[in-house]
Enzyme design. Structure first.
Site, PDB file in Angstrom:
ATOM      1  N   ALA A  41       1.886 -20.392  -2.228  1.00 30.23           N
ATOM      2  CA  ALA A  41       3.222 -20.184  -2.779  1.00 30.23           C
ATOM      3  C   ALA A  41       3.131 -19.408  -4.101  1.00 30.23           C
ATOM      4  CB  ALA A  41       3.914 -21.524  -2.990  1.00 30.23           C
ATOM      5  N   LYS A  58       1.133 -12.846  -2.093  1.00 29.58           N
ATOM      6  CA  LYS A  58      -0.188 -12.503  -1.569  1.00 29.58           C
ATOM      7  C   LYS A  58      -0.262 -12.789  -0.065  1.00 29.58           C
ATOM      8  CE  LYS A  58      -2.346 -13.464  -6.022  1.00 29.58           C
ATOM      9  NZ  LYS A  58      -1.099 -13.943  -6.684  1.00 29.58           N
ATOM     10  N   ASP A  72      -6.478 -17.973  -4.846  1.00 29.36           N
ATOM     11  CA  ASP A  72      -5.867 -17.632  -6.130  1.00 29.36           C
ATOM     12  C   ASP A  72      -5.661 -18.968  -6.837  1.00 29.36           C
ATOM     13  OD1 ASP A  72      -4.755 -15.846  -8.043  1.00 29.36           O
ATOM     14  OD2 ASP A  72      -2.762 -16.500  -7.441  1.00 29.36           O
ATOM     15  N   CYS A 131      -5.093 -15.899 -12.970  1.00 29.62           N
ATOM     16  CA  CYS A 131      -4.420 -15.108 -14.006  1.00 29.62           C
ATOM     17  C   CYS A 131      -4.754 -15.606 -15.404  1.00 29.62           C
ATOM     18  CB  CYS A 131      -2.905 -15.091 -13.789  1.00 29.62           C
ATOM     19  SG  CYS A 131      -2.132 -16.722 -13.673  1.00 29.62           S
TER      20      CYS A 131
END
Length: 468
Positions: free
Chosen positions: A281, A285, A342, A395
């Site tokens: 979510a 991506k 991620d 990130c």
């Protein structure tokens, strides 16, 4: 209020304390226009800085701060502008206020500090009439029993700040606009010059980037944007909301920062391959993996977030198998050809859009998250077949959450190797490829021409292959 000959407010002393004038009860006074917005901004600022509360949660239209939800949309927009400016520039605002005070504010006077910060943010960084910022700050002080005796100080300091605005801005321009702990981390990782460039770049609000299904050049022309080295499109300023733009309702594109679009592209073609998106979510991506030809399984441990992903994929007319699952415990019936991780992180690369991050996170969070990411990456490598690829990304700007995690996994994993990213495959972002072939973007990268915002989120990404 007594001033020195140079205009500075003299420090408060008990010998000069006066009994406050009798004021009518709160309910009997008519509230000044704009007062509620400033008072709300000060309360939320206190929650972020003092109690480490996420700004996004407090500004949620449905479940956010009650005072914020009670405001009209114009006042909500003002609150957001004040808070974003205050949090982006907080070290400089602190320096500006300190330069106008003979002595520090009384110990524990946090409510007074936040009140002054809200006023200073408007005077220094927003297009708000100085007199409005000052008058409403004084009104806030008068209505707060903790600050009433400092109303004269508030008036003197903020009025002087308005008069000397340009001189003050020049004096504080060299102050790094990040907390001390973070600028020290940046210097250790990137060097002094690069660290200061990153800190300065984070003062600019994030651009609006979109990832398109196809024809990036065509959509750049239609939407008045430019094609980026990542293959996405960056938009120039536009009026109205994003859903009103051409192509949104038809599902031709979605909003995704340029850096966030990099990890999924590192797989190349996924035609005929089974892929798992492990922390999927909100789905940007996932959509990229589908468009690359993958048969995608999208996991998220939050049913609410997964529902949002499904809604986003429906608008884009894309399909994936979705599953609510804790990826750390997930065991598929059949191994995958590829996995995208991620990973949850400190998000220190996203402060252009989330300026509260540096005030709600610290080194303890980074260390804890780095350990968690390492555990997730080791597990992700067990979910792919021999020869399968895992792209690990997040990130964060801190190498502890990126390069160091990969280095530790490679150091004691005989069956894993790094697949270097080639700089020549990424024209325009060559500087983001490390000598080891890992991706490392910072907000100071991606300079663009006039009229188009520069920069992108800070991101790390590496490609690993399971060899046996």
């Amino acid at each position: 209020m007594v001033l020195n000959s140079d205009g500075k407010a003299k420090p408060f002393h008990k010998s000069r304390r006066h009994k406050p004038a009798e004021r009518p009860p709160q309910a009997a006074r008519e509230e000044k226009p704009g007062f509620a917005a400033r008072a709300t901004a000060a309360k939320i600022l206190a929650a972020v800085v003092d109690r480490k509360t996420s700004l996004d949660g407090m500004l949620d239209a449905e479940g956010g701060n009650p005072a914020y939800r009670a405001l009209g949309e114009n006042d909500r927009a003002l609150v957001r502008a004040i808070l974003n400016s205050a949090l982006r520039h907080l070290p400089r605002i602190d320096a500006a206020l300190a330069s106008l005070l003979d002595s520090p504010l009384p110990e524990g006077a946090r409510a007074l500090h936040h009140l002054l910060t809200v006023g200073a943010a408007q005077i220094l960084y927003l297009d708000v009439p100085d007199h409005s910022a000052v008058d409403l700050a004084v009104e806030q002080a008068n209505q707060d029993p903790r600050n009433r005796r400092f109303a004269g100080l508030v008036n003197a300091i903020l009025r002087r700040l308005g008069r000397e605005k340009q001189d003050v801005l020049r004096r504080i321009a060299s102050v790094p606009a990040t907390p001390d702990w973070f600028i020290e981390r940046l210097e250790g990782a990137y060097g002094r010059e690069a660290a200061l460039a990153i800190a300065e770049a984070q003062l600019e609000p994030a651009a609006i980037d979109i990832t398109v299904k196809s024809d990036a050049e065509g959509w750049a022309r239609r939407l008045n944007g430019v094609v980026l080295p990542t293959g996405g499109v960056r938009l120039a300023a536009f009026e109205g909301g994003i859903p009103a733009l051409e192509g949104y309702d038809d599902g031709e594109w979605w909003v995704q920062d340029a850096a966030a679009g990099i990890p999924a592209r590192l797989f190349g073609s996924l035609t005929g391959k089974r892929v798992v998106d492990l922390c999927a979510a909100p789905g940007g991506k996932t959509a990229q993996l589908i468009l690359a030809g993958g048969e995608v399984t999208a996991l998220d441990q939050s049913a609410t977030r997964l529902k949002r992903l499904e809604t986003n994929l429906a608008r884009l007319q894309l399909k994936a198998q979705t599953m609510v699952a804790d990826m750390a415990k997930y065991r598929p019936d059949e191994l995958f050809d590829a996995a995208l991780l991620d990973a949850p992180c400190s998000s220190t690369g996203t402060t252009r859009r989330h300026p509260d991050v540096l005030w709600t996170k610290g080194m303890a969070d980074i260390e804890r998250l780095a350990a968690f990411q390492e555990r997730l990456l080791r597990h992700a490598l067990t979910l792919v077949k021999p020869g399968g690829l895992v792209v690990f990304s997040n990130c964060s700007l801190d190498p502890l959450e990126g390069e160091d995690v990969v280095a530790r996994v490679l150091a004691d994993s005989d069956g894993v190797e790094r697949v270097p990213v080639r700089a020549e495959d990424w024209p325009g972002l060559e500087d983001a490829i490390s000598p080891l072939g890992e991706f490392r973007t910072t907000p100071a990268m991606l300079p663009l021409g006039e009229g188009i915002p520069s920069g992108l989120d800070g991101f790390f990404a590496a490609v690993l292959r399971r060899t046996r």
